[in-house]
Design a protein around this motif. Structure first.
Motif, PDB file in Angstrom:
ATOM      1  N   PHE A 159       0.735  -1.233   0.001  1.00 54.26           N
ATOM      2  CA  PHE A 159       0.130   0.235  -0.068  1.00 54.26           C
ATOM      3  C   PHE A 159       0.914   1.365   0.078  1.00 54.26           C
ATOM      4  O   PHE A 159       0.694   2.411  -0.842  1.00 54.26           O
ATOM      5  N   GLY A 160       1.770   1.265   0.549  1.00 55.22           N
ATOM      6  CA  GLY A 160       2.848   2.446   0.892  1.00 55.22           C
ATOM      7  C   GLY A 160       3.472   2.665  -0.492  1.00 55.22           C
ATOM      8  O   GLY A 160       3.810   3.608  -1.068  1.00 55.22           O
ATOM      9  N   GLU A 161       3.958   1.536  -1.205  1.00 56.30           N
ATOM     10  CA  GLU A 161       4.412   1.660  -2.361  1.00 56.30           C
ATOM     11  C   GLU A 161       3.434   2.161  -3.501  1.00 56.30           C
ATOM     12  O   GLU A 161       3.806   2.966  -4.477  1.00 56.30           O
ATOM     13  N   ILE A 162       2.221   1.975  -3.266  1.00 52.18           N
ATOM     14  CA  ILE A 162       1.400   2.337  -4.467  1.00 52.18           C
ATOM     15  C   ILE A 162       1.091   3.838  -3.907  1.00 52.18           C
ATOM     16  O   ILE A 162       0.931   4.503  -5.096  1.00 52.18           O
ATOM     17  N   VAL A 163       1.070   4.384  -2.886  1.00 49.59           N
ATOM     18  CA  VAL A 163       1.238   5.930  -2.627  1.00 49.59           C
ATOM     19  C   VAL A 163       2.503   6.354  -3.380  1.00 49.59           C
ATOM     20  O   VAL A 163       2.259   7.386  -3.813  1.00 49.59           O
ATOM     21  N   LEU A 164       3.556   5.776  -3.088  1.00 50.09           N
ATOM     22  CA  LEU A 164       4.737   6.569  -3.453  1.00 50.09           C
ATOM     23  C   LEU A 164       4.758   6.326  -5.121  1.00 50.09           C
ATOM     24  O   LEU A 164       5.094   7.337  -5.971  1.00 50.09           O
ATOM     25  N   GLU A 165       4.411   5.326  -5.643  1.00 44.97           N
ATOM     26  CA  GLU A 165       4.153   5.257  -7.154  1.00 44.97           C
ATOM     27  C   GLU A 165       3.124   6.292  -7.886  1.00 44.97           C
ATOM     28  O   GLU A 165       3.277   6.838  -8.904  1.00 44.97           O
ATOM     29  N   THR A 166       1.945   6.313  -7.056  1.00 45.54           N
ATOM     30  CA  THR A 166       0.892   7.493  -7.428  1.00 45.54           C
ATOM     31  C   THR A 166       1.578   8.783  -7.473  1.00 45.54           C
ATOM     32  O   THR A 166       1.309   9.510  -8.409  1.00 45.54           O
ATOM     33  N   TRP A 167       2.505   9.040  -6.454  1.00 45.92           N
ATOM     34  CA  TRP A 167       3.169  10.301  -6.180  1.00 45.92           C
ATOM     35  C   TRP A 167       3.892  10.585  -7.493  1.00 45.92           C
ATOM     36  O   TRP A 167       3.881  11.710  -8.096  1.00 45.92           O
ATOM     37  N   GLU A 168       4.929   9.737  -7.888  1.00 40.70           N
ATOM     38  CA  GLU A 168       5.714   9.884  -8.937  1.00 40.70           C
ATOM     39  C   GLU A 168       4.920   9.873 -10.310  1.00 40.70           C
ATOM     40  O   GLU A 168       5.468  10.870 -11.153  1.00 40.70           O
ATOM     41  N   TRP A 169       3.904   9.201 -10.524  1.00 42.95           N
ATOM     42  CA  TRP A 169       2.893   9.405 -11.599  1.00 42.95           C
ATOM     43  C   TRP A 169       2.620  10.689 -11.936  1.00 42.95           C
ATOM     44  O   TRP A 169       2.341  10.989 -13.192  1.00 42.95           O
ATOM     45  N   LEU A 170       2.317  11.505 -10.752  1.00 48.53           N
ATOM     46  CA  LEU A 170       1.590  12.823 -11.149  1.00 48.53           C
ATOM     47  C   LEU A 170       2.312  13.726 -12.257  1.00 48.53           C
ATOM     48  O   LEU A 170       1.829  14.273 -12.898  1.00 48.53           O
ATOM     49  N   SER A 171       3.790  13.551 -11.998  1.00 43.14           N
ATOM     50  CA  SER A 171       4.602  14.299 -12.803  1.00 43.14           C
ATOM     51  C   SER A 171       4.697  13.707 -14.124  1.00 43.14           C
ATOM     52  O   SER A 171       4.918  14.778 -15.228  1.00 43.14           O
ATOM     53  N   VAL A 172       4.364  12.738 -14.342  1.00 47.11           N
ATOM     54  CA  VAL A 172       4.367  12.062 -15.624  1.00 47.11           C
ATOM     55  C   VAL A 172       2.904  12.556 -16.368  1.00 47.11           C
ATOM     56  O   VAL A 172       3.049  12.778 -17.557  1.00 47.11           O
ATOM     57  N   LYS A 173       2.121  12.266 -15.589  1.00 48.24           N
ATOM     58  CA  LYS A 173       0.687  12.582 -16.285  1.00 48.24           C
ATOM     59  C   LYS A 173       0.545  14.083 -16.351  1.00 48.24           C
ATOM     60  O   LYS A 173      -0.226  14.324 -17.429  1.00 48.24           O
ATOM     61  N   TYR A 174       1.070  15.052 -15.462  1.00 47.71           N
ATOM     62  CA  TYR A 174       0.812  16.194 -15.632  1.00 47.71           C
ATOM     63  C   TYR A 174       1.969  17.163 -15.984  1.00 47.71           C
ATOM     64  O   TYR A 174       2.923  17.174 -14.987  1.00 47.71           O
ATOM     65  N   THR A 175       1.911  17.830 -17.000  1.00 47.42           N
ATOM     66  CA  THR A 175       3.272  18.391 -17.359  1.00 47.42           C
ATOM     67  C   THR A 175       3.527  19.658 -16.410  1.00 47.42           C
ATOM     68  O   THR A 175       4.527  20.293 -16.265  1.00 47.42           O
ATOM     69  N   PHE A 176       2.475  20.098 -15.695  1.00 47.24           N
ATOM     70  CA  PHE A 176       2.781  21.501 -14.995  1.00 47.24           C
ATOM     71  C   PHE A 176       2.971  20.933 -13.395  1.00 47.24           C
ATOM     72  O   PHE A 176       3.040  21.859 -12.651  1.00 47.24           O
ATOM     73  N   VAL A 177       3.080  19.757 -13.160  1.00 48.14           N
ATOM     74  CA  VAL A 177       3.465  19.280 -11.829  1.00 48.14           C
ATOM     75  C   VAL A 177       4.938  18.846 -11.806  1.00 48.14           C
ATOM     76  O   VAL A 177       5.473  18.066 -12.682  1.00 48.14           O
ATOM     77  N   GLU A 178       5.787  19.325 -11.011  1.00 51.66           N
ATOM     78  CA  GLU A 178       7.168  18.875 -10.631  1.00 51.66           C
ATOM     79  C   GLU A 178       7.309  18.551  -8.952  1.00 51.66           C
ATOM     80  O   GLU A 178       6.524  19.087  -8.311  1.00 51.66           O
ATOM     81  N   LEU A 179       7.814  17.289  -8.951  1.00 55.07           N
ATOM     82  CA  LEU A 179       7.883  16.787  -7.598  1.00 55.07           C
ATOM     83  C   LEU A 179       9.396  16.975  -7.091  1.00 55.07           C
ATOM     84  O   LEU A 179      10.322  17.064  -7.794  1.00 55.07           O
ATOM     85  N   ASP A 180       9.189  17.043  -5.746  1.00 53.13           N
ATOM     86  CA  ASP A 180      10.407  17.324  -4.920  1.00 53.13           C
ATOM     87  C   ASP A 180      10.725  16.105  -4.111  1.00 53.13           C
ATOM     88  O   ASP A 180       9.728  14.943  -4.277  1.00 53.13           O
ATOM     89  N   HIS A 238       5.506  21.120  -6.939  1.00 52.62           N
ATOM     90  CA  HIS A 238       5.747  22.459  -7.561  1.00 52.62           C
ATOM     91  C   HIS A 238       4.811  22.497  -8.602  1.00 52.62           C
ATOM     92  O   HIS A 238       4.831  21.717  -9.482  1.00 52.62           O
ATOM     93  N   LEU A 239       3.870  23.418  -8.520  1.00 51.40           N
ATOM     94  CA  LEU A 239       2.655  23.557  -9.642  1.00 51.40           C
ATOM     95  C   LEU A 239       3.419  24.754 -10.624  1.00 51.40           C
ATOM     96  O   LEU A 239       3.535  25.965  -9.922  1.00 51.40           O
ATOM     97  N   LYS A 240       3.641  24.500 -11.765  1.00 50.62           N
ATOM     98  CA  LYS A 240       3.982  25.415 -12.538  1.00 50.62           C
ATOM     99  C   LYS A 240       3.020  25.857 -13.525  1.00 50.62           C
ATOM    100  O   LYS A 240       2.513  25.505 -14.397  1.00 50.62           O
ATOM    101  N   GLY A 241       2.315  26.926 -13.146  1.00 48.58           N
ATOM    102  CA  GLY A 241       0.946  27.595 -13.716  1.00 48.58           C
ATOM    103  C   GLY A 241       1.179  28.042 -15.245  1.00 48.58           C
ATOM    104  O   GLY A 241      -0.008  28.060 -15.841  1.00 48.58           O
TER     105      GLY A 241
END
Length: 168
Positions: free
Chosen positions: A51-72, A86-89
Motif C-alpha cells: 500500500f505504501g508503494e502504491i502511494v509512492l508510485e502514484t505520487w511519482e506518476w503525477l509528474s508524468v501525467k501532468y506537465t505542470f507538476v514537478e515533484l521534490d 511545484h505547480l508550474k502555472g
C-alpha cells in the motif's frame, strides 16, 4: 453550563488572495483515523508495504501525467505522507481547467491511490485518507531547506512523532 463544541466549522488555512494554481507547496496527508496502512519504521527507516508503494508510485506518476507538476522530496510514513510539489502555472493546459489547483492534484493523488489499494483489499468503498490535507506555501530557499530536512528525518523521529501514538 453545557458546552458543545461546534461541529464541521473548519477554518481555512489558505492564504487570502494566493494563487494556488502555481507555486511550491509542502503537503501532509493523513490516513483515515490515522491507521497504520503503509508500512512500518525499522531502525529509523520506513519499510513500505504494498500500500505504501502504491502511494509512492502514484505520487511519482503525477509528474508524468501532468506537465505542470514537478515533484521534490517526499516520504511515505506508516499513517501519513509528506511531499513537496511545484505547480508550474504557465504550463497548465487550458483544456483541463479542473486540474489546475493544488486541491485538484491532491484529489487525484488520493483518488488514484485509494482505488488501487482498495482493489487489492477487495473493498471498493473503504476510506484510505482523511478528509482534507495540510499545505504550506514554501516561501524561500531557507524554508525549502528546512522542509527537506524535516522530510528526510521524519522516519528517524517516528518514536516521538504524535502521529505514531494513534492506531498501530
Amino acid at each position: 453550563m453545557d458546552f458543545e463544541p461546534e461541529k464541521h466549522h473548519r477554518h481555512s488555512i489558505r492564504v487570502q488572495g494566493y494563487d494556488y494554481n502555481q507555486g511550491l507547496f509542502f503537503l501532509t496527508l493523513c490516513t483515515y483515523q490515522r491507521e497504520h496502512l503503509f508500512g512500518e519504521i525499522v531502525n529509523n527507516e520506513i519499510r513500505l508495504n504494498r500500500f505504501g508503494e502504491i502511494v509512492l508510485e502514484t505520487w511519482e506518476w503525477l509528474s508524468v501525467k501532468y506537465t505542470f507538476v514537478e515533484l521534490d522530496m517526499c516520504v511515505v510514513m506508516p499513517n501519513h505522507f509528506h511531499g513537496i510539489l511545484h505547480l508550474k502555472g504557465t504550463d497548465i493546459e487550458p483544456s483541463k481547467p479542473n486540474l489546475k489547483t493544488l486541491g485538484s492534484i491532491v484529489g487525484v493523488l488520493k483518488t488514484v491511490s485509494t482505488k488501487k489499494i482498495n482493489l487489492i483489499r477487495n473493498s471498493p468503498v473503504t476510506p484510505i485518507w482523511q478528509r482534507n490535507y495540510y499545505e504550506h506555501i514554501v516561501r524561500n530557499d531557507n524554508d525549502l531547506d528546512r522542509i527537506r530536512e524535516y522530510i528526510a528525518n521524519n522516519p528517524a523521529t517516528w518514536e516521538t512523532d504524535l502521529n505514531n501514538n494513534w492506531q498501530k
